[in-house]
Scaffold this motif. Structure first.
Motif, PDB file in Angstrom:
ATOM      1  N   ARG A   1    -104.531 -34.635 -12.398  1.00  0.00           N
ATOM      2  CA  ARG A   1    -105.750 -35.387 -12.681  1.00  0.00           C
ATOM      3  C   ARG A   1    -106.665 -34.528 -13.547  1.00  0.00           C
ATOM      4  NH1 ARG A   1    -107.496 -38.064  -6.846  1.00  0.00           N
ATOM      5  NH2 ARG A   1    -105.769 -39.560  -6.684  1.00  0.00           N
ATOM      6  N   PHE A   2    -107.240 -35.133 -14.546  1.00  0.00           N
ATOM      7  CA  PHE A   2    -108.189 -34.388 -15.358  1.00  0.00           C
ATOM      8  C   PHE A   2    -109.281 -35.317 -15.872  1.00  0.00           C
ATOM      9  CE2 PHE A   2    -104.938 -35.885 -18.194  1.00  0.00           C
ATOM     10  CZ  PHE A   2    -105.540 -36.102 -19.429  1.00  0.00           C
ATOM     11  N   THR A   3    -110.422 -34.738 -16.144  1.00  0.00           N
ATOM     12  CA  THR A   3    -111.586 -35.505 -16.565  1.00  0.00           C
ATOM     13  C   THR A   3    -111.861 -35.268 -18.040  1.00  0.00           C
ATOM     14  OG1 THR A   3    -113.215 -33.749 -16.136  1.00  0.00           O
ATOM     15  CG2 THR A   3    -112.541 -35.111 -14.260  1.00  0.00           C
ATOM     16  N   ARG A   4    -112.919 -35.911 -18.528  1.00  0.00           N
ATOM     17  CA  ARG A   4    -113.304 -35.716 -19.922  1.00  0.00           C
ATOM     18  C   ARG A   4    -113.735 -34.282 -20.194  1.00  0.00           C
ATOM     19  NH1 ARG A   4    -114.823 -40.613 -22.869  1.00  0.00           N
ATOM     20  NH2 ARG A   4    -114.293 -42.429 -21.602  1.00  0.00           N
ATOM     21  N   ARG A   5    -114.135 -33.572 -19.154  1.00  0.00           N
ATOM     22  CA  ARG A   5    -114.580 -32.192 -19.323  1.00  0.00           C
ATOM     23  C   ARG A   5    -113.425 -31.193 -19.284  1.00  0.00           C
ATOM     24  NH1 ARG A   5    -120.212 -31.368 -15.981  1.00  0.00           N
ATOM     25  NH2 ARG A   5    -121.361 -33.114 -16.882  1.00  0.00           N
ATOM     26  N   THR A   6    -112.270 -31.629 -18.829  1.00  0.00           N
ATOM     27  CA  THR A   6    -111.122 -30.731 -18.731  1.00  0.00           C
ATOM     28  C   THR A   6    -110.658 -30.322 -20.123  1.00  0.00           C
ATOM     29  OG1 THR A   6    -110.403 -31.869 -16.714  1.00  0.00           O
ATOM     30  CG2 THR A   6    -108.794 -30.441 -17.790  1.00  0.00           C
ATOM     31  N   THR A   7    -110.436 -29.026 -20.301  1.00  0.00           N
ATOM     32  CA  THR A   7    -109.948 -28.531 -21.586  1.00  0.00           C
ATOM     33  C   THR A   7    -108.428 -28.428 -21.550  1.00  0.00           C
ATOM     34  OG1 THR A   7    -110.048 -26.197 -20.939  1.00  0.00           O
ATOM     35  CG2 THR A   7    -112.059 -27.176 -21.861  1.00  0.00           C
ATOM     36  N   ALA A   8    -107.831 -28.304 -22.723  1.00  0.00           N
ATOM     37  CA  ALA A   8    -106.374 -28.154 -22.811  1.00  0.00           C
ATOM     38  C   ALA A   8    -105.930 -26.897 -22.064  1.00  0.00           C
ATOM     39  CB  ALA A   8    -105.956 -28.073 -24.281  1.00  0.00           C
ATOM     40  N   ARG A   9    -106.702 -25.846 -22.169  1.00  0.00           N
ATOM     41  CA  ARG A   9    -106.345 -24.596 -21.494  1.00  0.00           C
ATOM     42  C   ARG A   9    -106.429 -24.748 -19.975  1.00  0.00           C
ATOM     43  NH1 ARG A   9    -105.582 -19.373 -22.823  1.00  0.00           N
ATOM     44  NH2 ARG A   9    -106.013 -17.806 -21.217  1.00  0.00           N
ATOM     45  N   GLN A  10    -107.446 -25.445 -19.491  1.00  0.00           N
ATOM     46  CA  GLN A  10    -107.568 -25.655 -18.053  1.00  0.00           C
ATOM     47  C   GLN A  10    -106.396 -26.460 -17.510  1.00  0.00           C
ATOM     48  OE1 GLN A  10    -111.431 -27.517 -18.064  1.00  0.00           O
ATOM     49  NE2 GLN A  10    -112.491 -25.631 -17.486  1.00  0.00           N
ATOM     50  N   LEU A  11    -105.973 -27.473 -18.257  1.00  0.00           N
ATOM     51  CA  LEU A  11    -104.844 -28.290 -17.820  1.00  0.00           C
ATOM     52  C   LEU A  11    -103.561 -27.476 -17.823  1.00  0.00           C
ATOM     53  CD1 LEU A  11    -103.837 -31.014 -16.909  1.00  0.00           C
ATOM     54  CD2 LEU A  11    -103.698 -31.728 -19.297  1.00  0.00           C
ATOM     55  N   ALA A  12    -103.347 -26.678 -18.858  1.00  0.00           N
ATOM     56  CA  ALA A  12    -102.156 -25.830 -18.933  1.00  0.00           C
ATOM     57  C   ALA A  12    -102.165 -24.792 -17.817  1.00  0.00           C
ATOM     58  CB  ALA A  12    -102.082 -25.151 -20.294  1.00  0.00           C
ATOM     59  N   THR A  13    -103.340 -24.289 -17.484  1.00  0.00           N
ATOM     60  CA  THR A  13    -103.463 -23.316 -16.398  1.00  0.00           C
ATOM     61  C   THR A  13    -103.046 -23.939 -15.072  1.00  0.00           C
ATOM     62  OG1 THR A  13    -105.267 -22.136 -17.521  1.00  0.00           O
ATOM     63  CG2 THR A  13    -105.070 -21.815 -15.140  1.00  0.00           C
ATOM     64  N   GLU A  14    -103.455 -25.187 -14.854  1.00  0.00           N
ATOM     65  CA  GLU A  14    -103.073 -25.883 -13.619  1.00  0.00           C
ATOM     66  C   GLU A  14    -101.564 -26.113 -13.568  1.00  0.00           C
ATOM     67  OE1 GLU A  14    -104.154 -29.946 -11.102  1.00  0.00           O
ATOM     68  OE2 GLU A  14    -105.247 -29.470 -12.938  1.00  0.00           O
ATOM     69  N   MET A  15    -100.959 -26.440 -14.708  1.00  0.00           N
ATOM     70  CA  MET A  15     -99.513 -26.683 -14.745  1.00  0.00           C
ATOM     71  C   MET A  15     -98.725 -25.407 -14.471  1.00  0.00           C
ATOM     72  SD  MET A  15     -99.161 -29.235 -18.010  1.00  0.00           S
ATOM     73  CE  MET A  15     -99.778 -30.912 -17.942  1.00  0.00           C
ATOM     74  N   THR A  16     -99.154 -24.311 -15.070  1.00  0.00           N
ATOM     75  CA  THR A  16     -98.440 -23.049 -14.836  1.00  0.00           C
ATOM     76  C   THR A  16     -98.658 -22.556 -13.415  1.00  0.00           C
ATOM     77  OG1 THR A  16    -100.313 -21.822 -15.816  1.00  0.00           O
ATOM     78  CG2 THR A  16     -98.455 -22.343 -17.260  1.00  0.00           C
ATOM     79  N   ALA A  17     -99.814 -22.866 -12.833  1.00  0.00           N
ATOM     80  CA  ALA A  17    -100.053 -22.513 -11.433  1.00  0.00           C
ATOM     81  C   ALA A  17     -99.093 -23.284 -10.528  1.00  0.00           C
ATOM     82  CB  ALA A  17    -101.501 -22.810 -11.051  1.00  0.00           C
ATOM     83  N   SER A  18     -98.811 -24.536 -10.883  1.00  0.00           N
ATOM     84  CA  SER A  18     -97.850 -25.336 -10.121  1.00  0.00           C
ATOM     85  C   SER A  18     -96.456 -24.722 -10.211  1.00  0.00           C
ATOM     86  CB  SER A  18     -97.821 -26.781 -10.636  1.00  0.00           C
ATOM     87  OG  SER A  18     -99.038 -27.429 -10.385  1.00  0.00           O
ATOM     88  N   PHE A  19     -96.111 -24.212 -11.400  1.00  0.00           N
ATOM     89  CA  PHE A  19     -94.814 -23.539 -11.527  1.00  0.00           C
ATOM     90  C   PHE A  19     -94.761 -22.315 -10.633  1.00  0.00           C
ATOM     91  CE2 PHE A  19     -92.047 -20.242 -13.052  1.00  0.00           C
ATOM     92  CZ  PHE A  19     -90.854 -20.922 -13.268  1.00  0.00           C
ATOM     93  N   ARG A  20     -95.811 -21.530 -10.625  1.00  0.00           N
ATOM     94  CA  ARG A  20     -95.837 -20.317  -9.801  1.00  0.00           C
ATOM     95  C   ARG A  20     -95.609 -20.660  -8.331  1.00  0.00           C
ATOM     96  NH1 ARG A  20     -98.192 -15.928 -12.616  1.00  0.00           N
ATOM     97  NH2 ARG A  20     -99.122 -16.562 -14.623  1.00  0.00           N
ATOM     98  N   ARG A  21     -96.231 -21.732  -7.865  1.00  0.00           N
ATOM     99  CA  ARG A  21     -96.047 -22.138  -6.470  1.00  0.00           C
ATOM    100  C   ARG A  21     -94.604 -22.570  -6.211  1.00  0.00           C
ATOM    101  NH1 ARG A  21    -101.298 -24.290  -7.428  1.00  0.00           N
ATOM    102  NH2 ARG A  21    -100.454 -26.328  -8.000  1.00  0.00           N
TER     103      ARG A  21
END
Length: 327
Positions: free
Chosen positions: A160-180
């Motif tokens: 989930r992301f909002t209008r304020r979410t940046t591309a870097r923030q979204l990528a950070t969340e995705m890579t965090a999911s990989f780490r888990r």
């Protein structure tokens, strides 16, 4: 005396009734509107913004609800209002932080180009901005020092992301999911780069879960013998990187000297060609036992494959596949 009491109480009763009517009667704009509340915005300013956008009738009603709920925290963010609501519900929505968001589903086997295109369709982040971040391995460098990009580490899931979410923030969340996910697999001393790269090939070659360890075994066995992996999805990925893929593999693609072309280069490509899910990562860590060296699709359209240990067996399976296509 009664007249005096009535004269005193009546205005209060009228005011109370009017407040109840104003606070409980739904009100709203005739179309969907967005109200973006910056951090540390005062209650009075929030009321002004809501009134200006037609979400509430009067500012004082929102301020009155706030007076009744002094401990509530009004949360910053962008809120969507697409139907009439009582002031109480408007207040609760902001107090609960029910901000407007988009939901992005990243299927297993998606590459960063697929993800960027899906993100752009949602309207908040441009594909080019996401690809710029995804092309930089900085977010995963501590885990994989050889990663040429974030490909392989943008873990398939819902985000989930909002209008304020940046591309870097979204990528950070995705890579965090990989780490888990990686931690969940308990990989021990396994090389994350090679494992994820192999898992991406497995993911692209079969959608049949029981086959994934067998596909991983084929590639492992080929690497042990120094054979080329001959993996079609790597050819496609090479063409994608060079912006020349148009939906089909041509002889020129197979002849390409691009490092990702596993027909021309033995061993694994320089990095993942897609983002594998948990089961493909598990298959790459624990390939099936056996001496499988080849596989080819079955002609029944099931998506399953025939696995062979010898070239002679493989040739028979290929002939069956071709005959099946002619039926």
């Amino acid at each position: 005396m009664r007249k005096v009491v009535a004269a005193i109480l009546l205005p209060g009763i009228i005011a109370g009734v009017y407040f109840a009517w104003s606070a409980l009667t739904p009100h709203g704009p005739g179309r969907e509107v967005f109200v973006d509340i910056p951090p540390r915005t005062s209650t009075r300013e929030i009321a002004r913004m809501l009134r200006a956008n037609g979400v509430i009738r009067e500012e004082w009603t929102f301020l009155a609800v706030r007076a009744v709920n002094p401990r509530a925290t009004l949360q910053a963010g962008e809120y969507a209002f697409d139907k009439p609501l009582p002031v109480w519900d408007v207040f609760r929505k902001i107090a609960r932080g029910e901000v407007f968001y988009r939901e992005l589903t990243v299927p297993e086997g998606s590459n960063m180009f697929d993800i960027a295109a899906a993100i752009e369709k949602l309207g908040f982040i441009k594909a080019a901005d996401f690809l710029k971040v995804a092309s930089d391995p900085a977010l995963i460098r501590d885990l994989d020092a050889r990663a040429p990009s974030l490909e392989g580490y943008l873990f398939p899931a819902k985000y989930r992301f909002t209008r304020r979410t940046t591309a870097r923030q979204l990528a950070t969340e995705m890579t965090a999911s990989f780490r888990r996910a990686w931690k969940e697999l308990h990989p021990g001393v396994a090389d994350v780069h090679d494992t994820t790269t192999l898992a991406s090939l497995v993911e692209k070659e079969t959608a049949i879960p029981p086959e994934r360890p067998m596909v991983a075994a084929v590639f492992r066995n080929r690497m042990r013998r120094g054979w080329a992996l001959d993996c079609d999805p790597t050819v496609i990925y090479a063409a994608l990187l060079e912006k020349r893929y148009h939906g089909d593999i041509h002889k020129s693609d197979l002849a390409s000297t691009n490092q990702y072309n596993t027909y021309k280069n033995a061993g694994l490509p320089p990095g993942p060609i897609a983002n594998p899910g948990l089961e493909s990562l598990r298959a790459a860590l624990r390939p099936a036992a056996g001496d499988y060296m080849f596989f080819v699709a079955k002609p029944d359209g099931s998506g399953q494959h025939s696995f062979s240990s010898t070239l002679a067996q493989h040739n028979v399976a290929v002939q069956e596949y071709r005959r099946g296509l002619q039926r």
